[in-house]
Scaffold this motif. Sequence first.
Motif, short mmCIF file in Angstrom:
data_model
loop_
_atom_site.label_atom_id
_atom_site.label_comp_id
_atom_site.label_asym_id
_atom_site.label_seq_id
_atom_site.Cartn_x
_atom_site.Cartn_y
_atom_site.Cartn_z
N ILE A 79 38.15 55.95 29.91
CA ILE A 79 37.01 55.10 30.88
C ILE A 79 38.12 54.58 31.46
N GLY A 80 37.93 54.61 32.61
CA GLY A 80 39.57 53.84 33.99
C GLY A 80 38.80 53.34 34.98
N PHE A 81 38.40 52.26 34.88
CA PHE A 81 38.16 51.12 35.86
C PHE A 81 38.71 50.62 36.67
N ALA A 82 38.52 51.26 37.83
CA ALA A 82 39.70 50.36 38.87
C ALA A 82 38.54 49.70 40.08
N ARG A 83 38.50 48.00 40.01
CA ARG A 83 37.78 47.03 40.40
C ARG A 83 38.27 46.35 41.55
N GLY A 84 38.12 45.77 42.82
CA GLY A 84 38.63 44.95 43.07
C GLY A 84 38.24 43.35 43.23
N TYR A 108 41.59 49.46 32.53
CA TYR A 108 40.71 48.34 33.10
C TYR A 108 41.72 47.80 34.28
N ALA A 109 42.01 48.51 35.29
CA ALA A 109 42.89 47.89 36.62
C ALA A 109 41.93 47.48 37.59
N GLU A 110 42.53 45.61 37.70
CA GLU A 110 41.46 44.88 38.02
C GLU A 110 42.37 43.81 38.75
N GLY A 111 41.21 43.50 40.08
CA GLY A 111 42.37 42.32 41.14
C GLY A 111 42.44 43.08 42.53
N LEU A 112 42.38 44.41 41.93
CA LEU A 112 42.59 45.72 42.95
C LEU A 112 43.14 44.57 44.78
N ASN A 113 42.01 44.17 44.84
CA ASN A 113 41.62 43.73 46.57
C ASN A 113 42.16 41.69 46.46
N GLY A 142 45.21 41.23 46.85
CA GLY A 142 46.74 40.93 46.87
C GLY A 142 47.62 41.88 46.58
N GLU A 143 48.56 41.87 47.07
CA GLU A 143 49.28 43.26 46.32
C GLU A 143 49.92 42.13 44.72
#
Length: 200
Positions: free
Chosen positions: A136-141, A172-177, A179-180
Amino acid sequence: MKILQVNASARATDANSTRVANRIVERLLENNPDATVQVLDLATNPAPALDNDAITALFTPSEQRTEQQAARAAQSTTLVQALQDADVLVLGVPMYNFGISAQLKNWIDNVVLNGVTFRYTDQGPQGLLKDKQAYIGFARGGIYRGTEADSQTPYLKTLLKFIGITDQYFIYAEGLNMGEQAAQTGFTQAEHDLAQALNA
């Protein structure tokens, strides 16, 4: 190995959750070059909603269904068959307002069916999908992992176990919103999670 990749974003292109799911599949193929991949993009090929007509169709015995009911039931059957045939399920999961997308919920409601992917027994429910893995691959701002704001992880963990998929890995890929730099860190963390999952 048969891989079913389900992209659950409302976006047909440029979805971060699809990026994470693509990366999971890429790494799986590196380890299993002969594997086949079926991609189900719920933005371009949405699963039908579970409404009154759908419930009526699914709960009517197949030999008693009208033509319209049979057509609706067949939509669920097609989605279930893809899941049953897969050895590995890869979900690309965005976070919308602290929950899963409507696209993913509709897919779930079509494949989690009593007597098909689970059944009730005198000892409680029993999952019928055995010997499968789920990534399960999550993408979260924002950053929600391990907090009470993360409703997605416990929900999907419970749901997959309910239908028999107990071999689960969460990326988990988080903090995507945020900042770079935060986004880069988020994708780096996802790579770390994925490496750990593949070496488990």
